[in-house]
Design a protein around this motif. Structure first.
Motif, PDB file in Angstrom:
ATOM      1  N   ASP A  67     -12.308 -22.068 -58.861  1.00 37.01           N
ATOM      2  CA  ASP A  67     -12.028 -21.798 -57.447  1.00 37.01           C
ATOM      3  C   ASP A  67     -10.773 -20.957 -57.277  1.00 37.01           C
ATOM      4  O   ASP A  67     -10.738 -20.047 -56.440  1.00 37.01           O
ATOM      5  CB  ASP A  67     -11.869 -23.119 -56.677  1.00 37.01           C
ATOM      6  CG  ASP A  67     -13.182 -23.870 -56.540  1.00 37.01           C
ATOM      7  OD1 ASP A  67     -14.231 -23.214 -56.637  1.00 37.01           O
ATOM      8  OD2 ASP A  67     -13.158 -25.098 -56.354  1.00 37.01           O
ATOM      9  N   HIS A 100     -11.502 -17.465 -58.426  1.00 39.10           N
ATOM     10  CA  HIS A 100     -12.338 -16.799 -57.417  1.00 39.10           C
ATOM     11  C   HIS A 100     -11.513 -16.400 -56.198  1.00 39.10           C
ATOM     12  O   HIS A 100     -11.792 -15.386 -55.554  1.00 39.10           O
ATOM     13  CB  HIS A 100     -13.478 -17.732 -57.000  1.00 39.10           C
ATOM     14  CG  HIS A 100     -14.434 -17.112 -56.033  1.00 39.10           C
ATOM     15  ND1 HIS A 100     -14.514 -17.507 -54.714  1.00 39.10           N
ATOM     16  CD2 HIS A 100     -15.340 -16.119 -56.183  1.00 39.10           C
ATOM     17  CE1 HIS A 100     -15.428 -16.781 -54.103  1.00 39.10           C
ATOM     18  NE2 HIS A 100     -15.940 -15.947 -54.967  1.00 39.10           N
ATOM     19  N   SER A 101     -10.484 -17.174 -55.884  1.00 36.20           N
ATOM     20  CA  SER A 101      -9.607 -16.812 -54.766  1.00 36.20           C
ATOM     21  C   SER A 101      -8.858 -15.519 -55.060  1.00 36.20           C
ATOM     22  O   SER A 101      -8.572 -14.737 -54.156  1.00 36.20           O
ATOM     23  CB  SER A 101      -8.604 -17.941 -54.490  1.00 36.20           C
ATOM     24  OG  SER A 101      -9.262 -19.104 -54.050  1.00 36.20           O
ATOM     25  N   THR A 110     -10.039 -13.003 -57.028  1.00 30.72           N
ATOM     26  CA  THR A 110     -10.957 -11.856 -57.102  1.00 30.72           C
ATOM     27  C   THR A 110     -11.833 -11.728 -55.866  1.00 30.72           C
ATOM     28  O   THR A 110     -12.131 -10.623 -55.426  1.00 30.72           O
ATOM     29  CB  THR A 110     -11.854 -11.976 -58.347  1.00 30.72           C
ATOM     30  OG1 THR A 110     -12.593 -13.216 -58.283  1.00 30.72           O
ATOM     31  CG2 THR A 110     -11.025 -11.949 -59.606  1.00 30.72           C
ATOM     32  N   LYS A 111     -12.278 -12.868 -55.327  1.00 32.03           N
ATOM     33  CA  LYS A 111     -13.159 -12.913 -54.156  1.00 32.03           C
ATOM     34  C   LYS A 111     -14.298 -11.922 -54.353  1.00 32.03           C
ATOM     35  O   LYS A 111     -14.960 -11.936 -55.391  1.00 32.03           O
ATOM     36  CB  LYS A 111     -12.357 -12.604 -52.894  1.00 32.03           C
ATOM     37  CG  LYS A 111     -12.899 -13.203 -51.633  1.00 32.03           C
ATOM     38  CD  LYS A 111     -12.804 -14.696 -51.608  1.00 32.03           C
ATOM     39  CE  LYS A 111     -13.283 -15.254 -50.270  1.00 32.03           C
ATOM     40  NZ  LYS A 111     -13.291 -16.705 -50.281  1.00 32.03           N
ATOM     41  N   ASN A 112     -14.558 -11.041 -53.342  1.00 38.39           N
ATOM     42  CA  ASN A 112     -15.631 -10.051 -53.465  1.00 38.39           C
ATOM     43  C   ASN A 112     -15.096  -8.710 -53.956  1.00 38.39           C
ATOM     44  O   ASN A 112     -15.832  -7.729 -53.970  1.00 38.39           O
ATOM     45  CB  ASN A 112     -16.310  -9.834 -52.109  1.00 38.39           C
ATOM     46  CG  ASN A 112     -16.869 -11.110 -51.549  1.00 38.39           C
ATOM     47  OD1 ASN A 112     -17.287 -11.980 -52.300  1.00 38.39           O
ATOM     48  ND2 ASN A 112     -16.868 -11.239 -50.240  1.00 38.39           N
ATOM     49  N   TYR A 113     -13.816  -8.659 -54.326  1.00 41.58           N
ATOM     50  CA  TYR A 113     -13.177  -7.365 -54.550  1.00 41.58           C
ATOM     51  C   TYR A 113     -12.783  -7.122 -56.003  1.00 41.58           C
ATOM     52  O   TYR A 113     -12.280  -6.057 -56.325  1.00 41.58           O
ATOM     53  CB  TYR A 113     -11.929  -7.256 -53.657  1.00 41.58           C
ATOM     54  CG  TYR A 113     -12.180  -7.714 -52.252  1.00 41.58           C
ATOM     55  CD1 TYR A 113     -13.009  -6.984 -51.403  1.00 41.58           C
ATOM     56  CD2 TYR A 113     -11.636  -8.901 -51.776  1.00 41.58           C
ATOM     57  CE1 TYR A 113     -13.268  -7.425 -50.107  1.00 41.58           C
ATOM     58  CE2 TYR A 113     -11.885  -9.339 -50.485  1.00 41.58           C
ATOM     59  CZ  TYR A 113     -12.709  -8.599 -49.658  1.00 41.58           C
ATOM     60  OH  TYR A 113     -12.971  -9.032 -48.387  1.00 41.58           O
ATOM     61  N   CYS A 159     -14.802 -11.289 -61.822  1.00 36.66           N
ATOM     62  CA  CYS A 159     -14.491 -12.645 -62.283  1.00 36.66           C
ATOM     63  C   CYS A 159     -15.574 -13.072 -63.272  1.00 36.66           C
ATOM     64  O   CYS A 159     -16.763 -13.080 -62.917  1.00 36.66           O
ATOM     65  CB  CYS A 159     -14.422 -13.616 -61.107  1.00 36.66           C
ATOM     66  SG  CYS A 159     -13.986 -15.302 -61.578  1.00 36.66           S
ATOM     67  N   ARG A 178     -20.058 -18.353 -55.428  1.00 38.82           N
ATOM     68  CA  ARG A 178     -18.953 -17.911 -56.265  1.00 38.82           C
ATOM     69  C   ARG A 178     -19.309 -16.525 -56.799  1.00 38.82           C
ATOM     70  O   ARG A 178     -20.234 -16.389 -57.589  1.00 38.82           O
ATOM     71  CB  ARG A 178     -18.729 -18.885 -57.437  1.00 38.82           C
ATOM     72  CG  ARG A 178     -18.349 -20.277 -57.011  1.00 38.82           C
ATOM     73  CD  ARG A 178     -16.930 -20.302 -56.443  1.00 38.82           C
ATOM     74  NE  ARG A 178     -16.551 -21.612 -55.955  1.00 38.82           N
ATOM     75  CZ  ARG A 178     -16.723 -22.032 -54.709  1.00 38.82           C
ATOM     76  NH1 ARG A 178     -17.298 -21.238 -53.824  1.00 38.82           N
ATOM     77  NH2 ARG A 178     -16.331 -23.225 -54.326  1.00 38.82           N
ATOM     78  N   LYS A 179     -18.600 -15.527 -56.326  1.00 41.41           N
ATOM     79  CA  LYS A 179     -18.896 -14.149 -56.730  1.00 41.41           C
ATOM     80  C   LYS A 179     -18.357 -13.919 -58.133  1.00 41.41           C
ATOM     81  O   LYS A 179     -17.294 -13.345 -58.340  1.00 41.41           O
ATOM     82  CB  LYS A 179     -18.271 -13.158 -55.746  1.00 41.41           C
ATOM     83  CG  LYS A 179     -18.662 -13.388 -54.302  1.00 41.41           C
ATOM     84  CD  LYS A 179     -20.153 -13.199 -54.088  1.00 41.41           C
ATOM     85  CE  LYS A 179     -20.524 -13.366 -52.616  1.00 41.41           C
ATOM     86  NZ  LYS A 179     -21.956 -13.274 -52.391  1.00 41.41           N
ATOM     87  N   ARG A 235      -5.953 -14.611 -48.353  1.00 41.22           N
ATOM     88  CA  ARG A 235      -7.225 -15.324 -48.217  1.00 41.22           C
ATOM     89  C   ARG A 235      -7.133 -16.328 -47.073  1.00 41.22           C
ATOM     90  O   ARG A 235      -6.080 -16.922 -46.819  1.00 41.22           O
ATOM     91  CB  ARG A 235      -7.584 -16.056 -49.518  1.00 41.22           C
ATOM     92  CG  ARG A 235      -7.538 -15.208 -50.780  1.00 41.22           C
ATOM     93  CD  ARG A 235      -8.408 -13.982 -50.707  1.00 41.22           C
ATOM     94  NE  ARG A 235      -8.491 -13.295 -51.995  1.00 41.22           N
ATOM     95  CZ  ARG A 235      -8.652 -11.996 -52.135  1.00 41.22           C
ATOM     96  NH1 ARG A 235      -8.754 -11.235 -51.050  1.00 41.22           N
ATOM     97  NH2 ARG A 235      -8.717 -11.443 -53.321  1.00 41.22           N
ATOM     98  N   LYS A 275      -8.191 -19.346 -46.779  1.00 38.13           N
ATOM     99  CA  LYS A 275      -7.831 -20.723 -47.131  1.00 38.13           C
ATOM    100  C   LYS A 275      -6.330 -20.890 -47.360  1.00 38.13           C
ATOM    101  O   LYS A 275      -5.803 -21.996 -47.293  1.00 38.13           O
ATOM    102  CB  LYS A 275      -8.595 -21.156 -48.389  1.00 38.13           C
ATOM    103  CG  LYS A 275     -10.088 -21.316 -48.178  1.00 38.13           C
ATOM    104  CD  LYS A 275     -10.789 -21.650 -49.480  1.00 38.13           C
ATOM    105  CE  LYS A 275     -12.300 -21.746 -49.265  1.00 38.13           C
ATOM    106  NZ  LYS A 275     -13.036 -21.951 -50.523  1.00 38.13           N
TER     107      LYS A 275
END
Length: 1042
Positions: free
Chosen positions: A650, A653-654, A656-659, A662, A695-696, A877, A879
């Motif tokens: 998690d 992923h925070s 990298t996210k969609n950008y 990962c 999770r991208k 982000r 969150k």
């Protein structure tokens, strides 16, 4: 595939040579994945020796989601590769019985490649003439042929009239060519246009167009039936024999007609096909009657109504257009074009065709050609024999002294003066009389019969098409609420429920619908289908996928694209608001299907184009040098299985996210032959879990003899071109004090490897730990037990679980499955249960929105800026948006304000906001003795005591290179005390932080033993909130230049 021997019914393999001996005996074998198959212990191949290999056979290429009962299975590569190495025994599956569940990602009822089942035996299947040609011709030959075609050529003249027909045929011919290419690129099942589009462009396009196409066909039934009813009511008016009034008579006759058509359809495809043949005969007789009528000399009555027989001057007079009442070329084209539609009538019953791949191209294209020639021939015959305006009065003759200057000069030459039509409306001629065909024909009632035939045949075709397409859509379960209509009945799998629904829709529109308003929408729905069929062909060709191999070669991708654009243009020509409405509905349905993400995988061209685009973009990136402004963390995170360390995944992923990239990675340690099946099975499973949980990230796994070797492989080989990880993220090894020495050496070795390969390195420590794999295993065990219990219940309880008496008692006994499985280990002790509870809570910490607080960044060493960049990314982000950055730096005594101002200036240039900057100027102070004692106790078991000097000491170091020597402790005493002191400061300043980010200390290779380094990391991060140890690769990832 098995076949039977003529002499006894034994099984024979296609590769078995009967001259070499009797066929081998089958035996039951259980494979490693608990799958039972009937196998052959030995097969004598066509090559003259025992082999597991099979010769090519169509049955090996059946769809994995087939529910046909049996499918041939070729031996796997592992079976071919491993079995001979073990003991030379030949063991190969010949067939496997499907369990009724499709393969993952494939619906079990998706039968593209299924072997016909026993249910299909005796089903009615049509050839290309009855199945496609007849249906398409009947659907294209509509009332336009007898009622409005003469008006079209009166307005446009036969010059532009030919252009109208030709342009319509161009659109339908291009669509026919595209459809021919698509339907010859594999087996075509039921569903017509929906099936072709969905299997080519995917469920999003297919699901959206399938629904509106089925609805359009259902409403088209009402349109055609109302056309029939209006003709009947016109006859009743002639004889003054109306039942109620004109509107209600249309409704009554329309409803009765739909009921009769429904009866024919429900009776079965055979009856419907016979009805179509009868209607075709009537239609052909009516067309021939019209041609014969134009050759019969005109009577005086017909002359007064504008019919003079074939005349060259009359024909040339009708060449030029004469648009009236605000009509234009495009408005006339819009009125005619719906007559050219109907080319999908054959494709819509693709499931009832004997060989859809051969029938659809041949029947559709021939139907377009025949109907196009018919429309052109009928129109030119009428244009060459009938003037545009006529009074119908036989006394309107040319009289000397009376001027004859009407719209028809040739009429004056032939003795009739229709000049009055210039000043007052006339009822006859091409422009005024919709019943010109009846007047021209040899026998008028036959034209009326032809009109009846055209309307009823089109209505019948639409009444059959709508349920068939709708059933195929519902079977694929794209719209789960509509799955009720997927069920079929009888040997032809007739969609009775779909028929009833179509009947209800058509009756509703007959009773309450304004068909004049609905008509352009329906035409646009059909055109949208044509546009997508053309685009499907273009898209599949553009993707250049090796799987695109249509048997029909007479198509061109650019011609298909032109066809798609033409269809879109024609939609706006027919009615602009209807076109916008069609696009709006299609986009909404597309979005709905996209959001719902149906669990299907049909290998669409959309996937192929995405792949081509991804490769192209990756290659273009490779030609561009990296720039610090475009740096983004691309993280290789060692999670084990995707579910094993959720907090680690998690947080990665925070970042990298969609950008960013990962990679969730797993290293499986052990003999390759033992762990390869587990790895192969886990790859797709873990990737699906990542996708399902949004999770991208990508999942990757390697099998190696030891953990460090696997991690090293991942560090060197992961990624593609510029899409390579640049940061390693790993969890802190909490059990380093109890783990085997090799495990600790392997862990520290991975950190050394990351530094060697110039990776940024991130280590996450949480007090509760990260690994929840044991809890995941328990959960999977419980789910497996529940499934076994359910299966046992289903066996004991027939009729879907509704049982009485004896079976009700049996149900309670099945609880023993769950009880037995769960009680193997028994419930965990209260202390362990409490720890597990805390672990689960901590593992989900980074899934939730973080409360207001701080991210404390202890940027002690300049590593290129990664230690500062990663926490900044977190604050962007959602969150983490309520968390503020606090920066802590080391400073010299007496320079606190200067150091703070310099850092503030640097952060300002980096455009990174912080709520506070703290300079720590007492790091150099010696830590408290009790904390030093904790460290000494921690490393005590791993120290190499100097019992004797010289040779014994050297021997001890050689035997235990991982042990901590006194010399090492002495050399690195200051650095060791620094870690203890830093922990004291962290306890003082950052105990309440949401997250601590701290510069990772580096252990110089060959100087610092593995256990001392682990002790540094342990004492540094002990008893703190979640802590990230970060060390960049000492290349700048931040810049203040634009």
């Amino acid at each position: 595939m098995e076949r039977l021997k003529a002499n006894g019914g034994g099984h024979v393999n296609s590769a078995f040579d009967s001259n070499l001996g009797d066929p081998p005996i089958y035996e039951e074998t259980e494979f490693s994945n608990n799958e039972h198959r009937t196998v052959r212990p030995s097969v004598m191949s066509a090559f003259g020796h025992d082999t597991l290999d099979r010769v090519p056979n169509i049955d090996f290429y059946r769809n994995a989601g087939s529910v046909s009962g049996h499918r041939a299975v070729r031996p796997s590569l592992q079976e071919l590769h491993d079995v001979f190495q073990k003991n030379g025994t030949i063991s190969v599956p010949e067939t496997v019985t499907d369990d009724g569940e499709g393969s993952e990602g494939t619906p079990s009822d998706d039968l593209e490649s299924a072997v016909p089942t026993d249910v299909d035996k005796g089903a009615v299947k049509f050839g290309w003439i009855r199945g496609v040609l007849v249906r398409c011709m009947l659907n294209i030959w509509g009332v336009m042929l007898f009622i409005r075609l003469s008006w079209v050529f009166g307005q446009a003249g036969w010059g532009l009239g030919i252009v109208v027909i030709a342009l319509s045929c161009v659109v339908t011919t291009i669509t026919g060519l595209s459809m021919s290419a698509i339907c010859t690129n594999g087996v075509v099942r039921g569903g017509g246009a929906y099936y072709l589009i969905s299997r080519s462009l995917g469920p999003e396009f297919g699901g959206s167009i399938g629904l509106i196409f089925a609805f359009a066909n259902a409403v088209a039934v009402a349109m055609y039936v109302v056309g029939f009813a209006e003709t009947v009511v016109d006859l009743l008016k002639e004889y003054a024999d109306l039942m109620v009034d004109e509107m209600n008579d249309i409704r009554i006759i329309g409803c009765i007609t739909v009921v009769l058509l429904l009866g024919i359809s429900v009776a079965g495809m055979e009856w419907e096909a016979k009805a179509q043949i009868v209607l075709l005969v009537i239609l052909l007789v009516a067309i021939v009657n019209m041609f014969v009528g134009t050759a019969i000399p005109a009577t005086e009555d017909k002359k007064s109504k504008g019919f003079f027989g074939y005349n060259t001057k009359l024909f040339m007079e009708n060449f030029t257009p004469d648009f009236r009442d605000g009509e234009t070329f495009f408005s006339v084209f819009a009125i005619f074009f719906p007559a050219a539609t109907g080319i999908l009538a054959g494709a819509n019953i693709s499931g009832d065709l004997r060989d859809a791949q051969a029938a659809i191209p041949k029947g559709t294209l021939l139907a377009i050609f025949i109907t196009g020639i018919t429309y052109l021939g009928v129109a030119l015959c009428v244009a060459g024999t009938v003037v545009r305006d006529a009074t119908g009065n036989m006394t309107d003759l040319v009289t000397p002294g009376v001027p004859c200057n009407g719209s028809s000069v040739i009429a004056c030459e032939l003795g009739y003066n229709f000049s009055s039509c210039e000043t007052e409306p006339c009822k006859f001629g091409l422009m005024n009389n919709f019943q010109v065909m009846t007047m021209v024909s040899g026998f008028g009632p036959l034209i009326t019969a032809g009109t009846f035939s055209a309307t009823l045949s089109s209505a019948l075709a639409s009444l059959v098409s709508a349920p068939k397409v709708f059933q195929a859509l519902c079977k694929d379960n794209i719209y789960k609420a509509l799955h009720f209509f997927a069920k079929g009945h009888g040997k032809n799998n007739e969609p009775i429920r779909g028929y009833v629904l179509t009947f209800v829709i058509s009756v509703a529109f007959i009773l309450i619908g304004d068909l004049n308003t609905i008509a352009p929408i329906i035409s646009n729905f059909f055109l949208a289908s044509y546009a997508l069929i053309n685009f499907s062909c273009f898209h599949a060709s553009y993707a250049k996928s090796p799987g695109w191999r249509p048997a029909y070669k007479y198509y061109n991708m650019w011609l298909s694209l032109v066809g798609a654009l033409l269809c879109c243009v024609v939609m706006f020509v027919i009615n602009w608001w209807a076109a916008l409405l069609t696009y709006g509905i299609e986009i909404l349905l597309y979005i709905y299907v996209t959001v719902k993400k149906p669990d299907v995988n049909w290998g669409s061209s959309t996937q192929a184009v995405s792949f081509v685009s991804a490769v192209s973009n990756a290659l273009s990136l490779s030609g561009v040098e990296d720039h610090v402004k475009n740096f983004r963390p691309q993280i290789l995170v060692l999670t084990g299985s995707a579910r094993a360390r959720p907090a680690l995944l998690d947080l990665a992923h925070s970042f990298t996210k969609n950008y960013g990239l990962c990679l969730s990675c797993d290293v499986l340690v052990g003999p390759r032959s033992a762990i390869m099946p587990e790895m192969n099975n886990g790859m797709e499973k873990n990737q699906m879990w990542l996708n399902k949980n949004k999770r991208k990230a990508f999942f990757a796994a390697v099998a190696c003899d030891n953990f460090r070797e696997g991690a090293e492989t991942l560090l060197q080989a992961s990624g593609l071109g510029r899409m390579k990880p640049n940061t390693l993220m790993i969890g802190f090894k909490r059990n380093w004090r109890t783990a085997e020495t090799k495990a600790v050496q392997s862990y520290v070795g991975i950190l050394h490897d990351a530094f060697d390969f110039e990776y940024g390195t991130v280590v996450l420590r949480m007090n509760q730990g990260l690994d929840v794999s044991h809890l995941v295993e328990e959960e999977e065990e419980m789910l497996k037990a529940a499934k076994e219990q359910q299966a046992l219940d289903n066996e004991m309880l027939p009729n879907g679980g509704k049982t009485k008496g004896l079976f009700r008692k049996s149900r309670h006994s099945s609880q023993q499955v769950l009880t037995t499985r769960v009680s193997v280990c028994g419930p965990p002790p209260p202390q362990i249960a409490k720890m597990n509870e805390k672990l689960v809570e901590a593992s989900g910490q980074f899934k939730k929105k973080q409360p207001k607080g701080t991210i404390d960044v202890w940027w002690l060493f300049d590593d290129g800026g990664l230690t500062l960049l990663l926490p900044y990314i977190l604050t962007t982000r959602k969150k983490w948006k309520d968390c503020k950055l606090r920066i802590f730096i080391a400073g010299q005594p007496g320079r606190t304000e200067i150091d703070k101002e310099e850092m503030r200036s640097l952060l300002h240039k980096f455009r990174i906001k912080s709520s506070d900057i703290t300079v720590i100027d007492d790091i150099h102070i010696k830590p408290r003795n009790d904390n030093i004692k904790k460290l000494e106790d921690m490393i005590e078991p791993y120290r190499l005591r100097e019992g004797s000097k010289g040779r014994d000491q050297a021997a001890g170091i050689q035997e235990y290179p991982w042990k901590i020597t006194d010399a090492e402790l002495s050399s690195f005493e200051e650095k060791t005390h620094l870690q203890v002191r830093l922990n004291e400061l962290l306890q003082e300043h950052s105990k309440s932080a949401n997250l601590i980010v701290l510069s990772l200390p580096i252990a110089r290779k060959g100087s610092i033993s593995d256990f001392l380094y682990m002790a540094w990391l342990d004492i540094l991060t002990k008893d703190l909130p979640p802590t990230l140890l970060i060390r960049g690769n000492h290349k700048s990832v931040l810049t203040f230049y634009s």
